[in-house]
Design an enzyme around this catalytic site. Structure first.
Site, PDB file in Angstrom:
ATOM      1  N   GLU A   1      65.975  57.667  37.046  1.00  0.00           N
ATOM      2  CA  GLU A   1      66.808  57.013  36.019  1.00  0.00           C
ATOM      3  C   GLU A   1      68.038  56.354  36.638  1.00  0.00           C
ATOM      4  OE1 GLU A   1      67.127  56.089  31.961  1.00  0.00           O
ATOM      5  OE2 GLU A   1      65.607  57.367  32.863  1.00  0.00           O
ATOM      6  N   ASP A   2      68.618  56.990  37.663  1.00  0.00           N
ATOM      7  CA  ASP A   2      69.936  56.565  38.151  1.00  0.00           C
ATOM      8  C   ASP A   2      69.966  56.026  39.580  1.00  0.00           C
ATOM      9  OD1 ASP A   2      70.939  57.413  35.710  1.00  0.00           O
ATOM     10  OD2 ASP A   2      71.388  59.417  36.434  1.00  0.00           O
TER      11      ASP A   2
END
Length: 215
Positions: A96-97
Site C-alpha cells: 500500500e505504501d
C-alpha cells in the site's frame, strides 16, 4: 551544525532501540506460544518491512514500522495467531505504501501467498472496494479478517494524531463494519473496545462526560 548532527544521530539511535525492543517483545510473545517456532521467517519479514518503511513516520511522529509491529503483537498476543499471520501483519502496509508489489511479497515470502490477496490491498483502491474484498476473502481464509481487525484496532488506539474529520470518518467505519465483524467472530472484548473508541471520536463531549462520571 555539529550539535544538530549529534542530536539527529542520538534520535536515530533512540528510535532504533525503541523498534528493536518492540520487535523483541513480539518475538518473545510468539516463542512463548504453542505454535511451531518459526522465528527465522518472522525476523525476515520484520527486516523486510523495516527496510521498506525506512525514513517514513506516522502522523504521531514515531517510525512507521512501529505500526506493523503493534498489529503483529495484537495478532500474536490477543488473537493467538501463528507465524504466517504475524508475517502478514508485519508486511500488510508494504504494498500500500511502498514500491513493492504483491508479486514481490509472494516471491520473497512463498508461505504468504494463500492470504496475500486479502491483506495487501491495491495502492489506489477505494475504502469501499477494500471492504468488498475483505468480505469476499473471508470465506477463503479467516486470518485475513482477523489481521484487518488487528490493524483497525491499533489505528483506533492511535487515532489522536489524525485530524478531527478523519477521526470521525474512521470511527464511523469502525463502528458499522469492524465492531460487528468482531462480534460475529466471538471477539467480544475487542468488539467492546472498538465500540468505545468509536464513541470517543464520534461523540467526544459525551464520552468525556461519561468518563468524568465514571471517575
Amino acid at each position: 551544525m555539529t550539535d544538530q548532527i549529534t542530536r539527529d544521530k542520538e534520535r536515530e539511535q533512540a528510535e532504533e532501540q525503541l523498534v528493536n525492543k518492540a520487535f523483541k517483545h513480539l518475538l518473545e510473545t510468539y516463542m512463548a506460544s504453542p505454535h511451531r517456532k518459526k522465528e527465522e521467517i518472522i525476523t525476515k519479514a520484520f527486516n523486510f518491512a523495516r527496510e521498506a518503511h525506512k525514513g517514513v513516520r506516522r502522523l504521531s511522529g514515531e517510525p512507521y514500522i512501529m505500526h506493523p509491529i503493534a498489529v503483529a503483537q495484537i495478532a500474536c498476543e490477543e488473537m493467538g495467531l501463528g507465524s504466517t499471520s504475524i508475517c502478514a501483519a508485519l508486511l500488510h502496509d508494504v504494498v500500500e505504501d511502498t514500491d513493492y508489489t504483491v508479486e514481490d511479497i509472494e516471491n520473497i515470502f512463498d508461505g504468504l501467498t494463500k492470504i496475500s490477496g486479502g491483506i495487501f490491498g491495491d495502492r489506489a483502491s477505494a475504502q469501499a472496494e477494500n471492504f468488498k474484498k475483505l468480505l469476499l476473502t473471508m470465506s477463503d481464509d479467516i486470518r485475513v479478517i482477523l489481521i484487518k481487525i488487528c490493524d483497525r484496532r491499533h489505528n483506533m488506539r492511535t487515532l489522536e494524531s489524525q485530524a478531527p474529520n478523519k477521526q470521525y470518518k474512521i470511527a464511523g467505519e469502525t463502528l458499522y463494519i469492524y465492531a460487528p465483524l468482531a462480534n460475529r467472530l466471538g471477539l467480544n472484548k475487542l468488539k467492546t473496545e472498538l465500540e468505545n473508541l468509536s464513541f470517543k471520536f464520534e461523540h467526544p463531549e459525551e464520552y468525556a462526560s461519561i468518563e468524568a462520571k465514571l471517575a
